[in-house]
Design a protein around this motif. Structure first.
Motif, PDB file in Angstrom:
ATOM      1  N   THR A   1      -7.504  -4.230  -6.757  1.00 40.53           N
ATOM      2  CA  THR A   1      -7.249  -4.893  -5.408  1.00 40.53           C
ATOM      3  C   THR A   1      -5.397  -4.303  -5.298  1.00 40.53           C
ATOM      4  OG1 THR A   1      -6.953  -7.106  -6.790  1.00 40.53           O
ATOM      5  CG2 THR A   1      -8.668  -6.193  -5.462  1.00 40.53           C
ATOM      6  N   TRP A   2      -5.331  -4.896  -3.947  1.00 41.59           N
ATOM      7  CA  TRP A   2      -4.323  -4.548  -3.186  1.00 41.59           C
ATOM      8  C   TRP A   2      -3.819  -6.030  -2.643  1.00 41.59           C
ATOM      9  CZ3 TRP A   2      -1.179  -1.140  -5.560  1.00 41.59           C
ATOM     10  CH2 TRP A   2       0.237  -0.665  -5.429  1.00 41.59           C
ATOM     11  N   PRO A   3      -2.858  -5.962  -2.667  1.00 48.08           N
ATOM     12  CA  PRO A   3      -2.462  -7.760  -2.276  1.00 48.08           C
ATOM     13  C   PRO A   3      -2.146  -7.227  -0.080  1.00 48.08           C
ATOM     14  CG  PRO A   3      -0.221  -7.228  -2.843  1.00 48.08           C
ATOM     15  CD  PRO A   3      -1.484  -6.354  -3.411  1.00 48.08           C
ATOM     16  N   VAL A   4      -1.885  -6.214   0.042  1.00 48.62           N
ATOM     17  CA  VAL A   4      -1.312  -5.906   1.131  1.00 48.62           C
ATOM     18  C   VAL A   4      -2.291  -4.371   1.613  1.00 48.62           C
ATOM     19  CG1 VAL A   4       0.959  -7.057   1.198  1.00 48.62           C
ATOM     20  CG2 VAL A   4       1.017  -4.445   0.520  1.00 48.62           C
ATOM     21  N   PRO A   5      -2.922  -4.088   2.787  1.00 51.90           N
ATOM     22  CA  PRO A   5      -3.615  -3.384   3.767  1.00 51.90           C
ATOM     23  C   PRO A   5      -3.313  -1.989   3.092  1.00 51.90           C
ATOM     24  CG  PRO A   5      -3.526  -4.959   5.225  1.00 51.90           C
ATOM     25  CD  PRO A   5      -2.312  -5.359   4.198  1.00 51.90           C
ATOM     26  N   GLY A   6      -3.225  -0.791   2.948  1.00 55.12           N
ATOM     27  CA  GLY A   6      -2.293   0.310   2.261  1.00 55.12           C
ATOM     28  C   GLY A   6      -3.483   1.422   2.725  1.00 55.12           C
ATOM     29  N   LYS A   7      -3.159   2.143   3.801  1.00 50.66           N
ATOM     30  CA  LYS A   7      -3.904   3.702   3.161  1.00 50.66           C
ATOM     31  C   LYS A   7      -3.527   4.993   1.766  1.00 50.66           C
ATOM     32  CE  LYS A   7      -3.621   4.750   8.359  1.00 50.66           C
ATOM     33  NZ  LYS A   7      -3.562   5.270   9.218  1.00 50.66           N
TER      34      LYS A   7
END
Length: 296
Positions: free
Chosen positions: A204-210
């Motif tokens: 899981t990543w705390p901010v959106p990212g491609k």
């Protein structure tokens, strides 16, 4: 009388001024580009470092919670005495209902998949809840070593064979402390499914990212083994391996001792910015990375 048309004078001053303005504009643009690029890298490096530190703390806490469970279970003298009495009865083919209920309750707690009760000679005396009967044959060779333990340990990522799911084990030695006997009379092997809690914790990543990704690796000999599921290469856990000597691979850089944020080439060969960290108390290294194309 023939008059010759006079050639106009070349406006050297204007040409020089234009050249100065053009060169100045190019230099200012280049300076701005480099300054902006440095700021982007600096800001993204700080973000990656913060995320990597967060992930490492979360994984370390998860490990400590599992080891805390081992201390709690192994230190529960009334429960351990029940197991002792059961394993030392002549007919210990079927555990008592209270023992079965207690071990089943452990198996459904958190990410615990199954609990195996083993006696001092390595014989399986109970499997709870019984639906998962997978017992890694490789663990049998480690039973004598486990019986010499004085406190619980967490084994590393493993699988019995190429088709079985990946697991870890919480190994709890059962020690007769009430009679001052330091030798273990049995073991509890608690199977942990990393796909339930640990893998989502890593991924899981705390901010959106491609292209953002965090992953876990360890060193085996001269290779780096990828332990967690990768975003851009499925079913690669414990399968994907890269040489430790890979100069620009962040995973290899991490196991070689580089704990920083740096440019590199990931397992796909894509240029990335990556933060590398060691997970305390474990052989694991965490990599948090993002593609250059997304940074810029």
């Amino acid at each position: 009388m023939i008059l010759h048309k006079r050639k106009p004078a070349i406006p050297w001053l204007l040409i020089v001024l234009f050249a100065i303005v053009a060169v100045s504009s190019i230099l200012l643009g280049l300076f701005y580009y480099r300054s902006h690029k440095r700021n982007l890298i600096r800001d993204k490096s700080l973000e990656l470092s913060a995320i990597a530190d967060l992930k490492v703390n979360q994984i370390a806490q998860w490990r400590n919670e599992r080891l805390g469970d081992a201390r709690l279970i192994g230190g529960n003298i009334p429960f351990v005495r029940l197991l002792y009495d059961f394993l030392h009865t002549q007919d210990s083919s079927e555990p008592q209902p209270d023992i079965s209920a207690s071990l089943r309750s452990l198996a459904v707690y958190n990410d615990y998949k199954n609990v195996v009760l083993i006696d001092s000679v390595g014989k399986v005396k109970g499997n709870f809840p019984g639906s998962d009967t997978l017992y890694d044959e490789n663990l049998k060779d480690l039973i004598p070593e486990f019986l010499n333990l004085r406190t619980g340990i967490l084994t590393d990522f493993a699988r019995a064979n190429n088709i079985d799911p990946i697991y870890l084990h919480l190994v709890i030695p059962l020690v007769n402390t009430w009679q001052n006997d330091s030798s273990a009379f049995g073991l509890l092997l608690i199977r942990i499914d990393p796909a339930v809690v640990l893998y989502p914790l890593i991924q899981t990543w705390p901010v959106p990212g491609k292209t953002t990704e965090s992953l876990l690796v360890r060193q085996e000999g001269e290779e780096v083994v990828f332990l967690s599921e990768l975003r851009f290469r499925k079913n690669s856990e414990l399968e994907l391996r890269k040489p430790v000597s890979a100069e620009k691979l962040p995973a290899s850089m991490a196991v070689r001792g580089e704990m920083s944020t740096a440019d590199g080439l990931d397992y796909r060969g894509a240029p990335v910015l990556a933060a590398m960290r060691k997970v305390p108390g474990s052989p694991w290294f965490l990599i948090a990375k993002i593609n250059h194309s997304e940074v810029f």
